[in-house]
Write a protein that holds these residues in place. Sequence first.
Motif, PDB file in Angstrom:
ATOM      1  N   UNK A   1       0.836  -1.197   0.000  1.00 47.88           N
ATOM      2  CA  UNK A   1       0.000   0.000   0.000  1.00 47.88           C
ATOM      3  C   UNK A   1       0.880   1.261   0.000  1.00 47.88           C
ATOM      4  N   UNK A   2       0.641   2.212   0.903  1.00 52.55           N
ATOM      5  CA  UNK A   2       1.448   3.433   0.894  1.00 52.55           C
ATOM      6  C   UNK A   2       2.919   3.156   1.184  1.00 52.55           C
ATOM      7  N   UNK A   3       3.209   2.108   1.935  1.00 53.32           N
ATOM      8  CA  UNK A   3       4.609   1.762   2.186  1.00 53.32           C
ATOM      9  C   UNK A   3       5.334   1.415   0.896  1.00 53.32           C
ATOM     10  N   UNK A   4       4.577   0.948  -0.102  1.00 55.47           N
ATOM     11  CA  UNK A   4       5.166   0.606  -1.388  1.00 55.47           C
ATOM     12  C   UNK A   4       5.631   1.809  -2.198  1.00 55.47           C
ATOM     13  N   UNK A   5       5.251   3.000  -1.780  1.00 54.38           N
ATOM     14  CA  UNK A   5       5.697   4.210  -2.481  1.00 54.38           C
ATOM     15  C   UNK A   5       7.217   4.310  -2.449  1.00 54.38           C
TER      16      UNK A   5
ATOM     17  N   UNK B   1       6.563  -5.264  -6.522  1.00 54.87           N
ATOM     18  CA  UNK B   1       5.311  -4.511  -6.579  1.00 54.87           C
ATOM     19  C   UNK B   1       4.169  -5.464  -6.943  1.00 54.87           C
ATOM     20  N   UNK B   2       3.651  -6.151  -5.949  1.00 52.68           N
ATOM     21  CA  UNK B   2       2.556  -7.073  -6.236  1.00 52.68           C
ATOM     22  C   UNK B   2       1.270  -6.283  -6.470  1.00 52.68           C
TER      23      UNK B   2
ATOM     24  N   UNK C   1      -1.598   0.810  -4.700  1.00 52.12           N
ATOM     25  CA  UNK C   1      -2.699   1.753  -4.473  1.00 52.12           C
ATOM     26  C   UNK C   1      -3.666   1.880  -5.643  1.00 52.12           C
ATOM     27  N   UNK C   2      -3.329   1.262  -6.798  1.00 54.54           N
ATOM     28  CA  UNK C   2      -4.290   1.265  -7.903  1.00 54.54           C
ATOM     29  C   UNK C   2      -5.203   0.043  -7.863  1.00 54.54           C
ATOM     30  N   UNK C   3      -5.113  -0.771  -6.809  1.00 57.05           N
ATOM     31  CA  UNK C   3      -6.023  -1.896  -6.606  1.00 57.05           C
ATOM     32  C   UNK C   3      -7.424  -1.360  -6.310  1.00 57.05           C
ATOM     33  N   UNK C   4      -8.434  -2.000  -6.879  1.00 57.35           N
ATOM     34  CA  UNK C   4      -9.813  -1.599  -6.621  1.00 57.35           C
ATOM     35  C   UNK C   4     -10.650  -2.807  -6.222  1.00 57.35           C
TER      36      UNK C   4
END
Length: 248
Positions: free
Chosen positions: A50-54, A73-74, A79-82
Amino acid sequence: MTDYMKRYVEHVHDISERVFDTQYDAMKQTAKVFAEAIKAKHTIYVFGASHAGILAEELFYRTGGLAVINPILHPALMLNTRPVTLTSQMERLNGFGREIFSSTAAKRGDVLLIHSVSGRNTVSVDMALAAKEQGLTTIAITNMTYSEAVSSRHPSGKNLYEVVDVVIDNCGDFEDSSLLLEGMDQKIGPTSTAIGAMIVNAIVIATAEELLKLGIVPPVFHSANVDGGDEFNKKILEENKDNIHYMG
């Protein structure tokens, strides 16, 4: 009247100084680990959910960055997961981190940097444990104030800082929100991304210093938007292709 915007900027500045004062040795240690891995033709990976992946995105394929840092980057954790709330569920899924790790080309002698602010979720702990079993050096960027105040969601009962080789504290506030505005019950103003970006880029610079001491020219990207940048970067990618896994 309180100028909260000014207070936030001042707070980020205070945290950055605290990081430099208290985490310098851990950051330098990380830079030495990175440099030795690069010298030995091993691979550096970076992961966050999530944000940690930034921070994983910040570290790869960018101007002024080391070409040999590989993000994990799974798609279920980005953050583009919906719906985006799915990321919160997936990072708590037991065994998922091991599955993600097994899908990489990681091998003994490589390095894994994990960013997790709370350090409590299963996916990051799983990743760290799987990496250590495989013989990787593991490094965490986390928030010790936060992580020591929450219980682990991992079956081991351990948070991330308890299972890695090197810990870097981002010195942020509990819950990663920093200011309580008058009239609000919930604090606002996360700091982990701003401070985290400072930490990782400082480590990159220190890594370059260590490589130069070893007689190695750091494989650093030019901007693709300057004349000659594409050609320079193509050469960097070719020279380091065995340790770059984000081009396939």
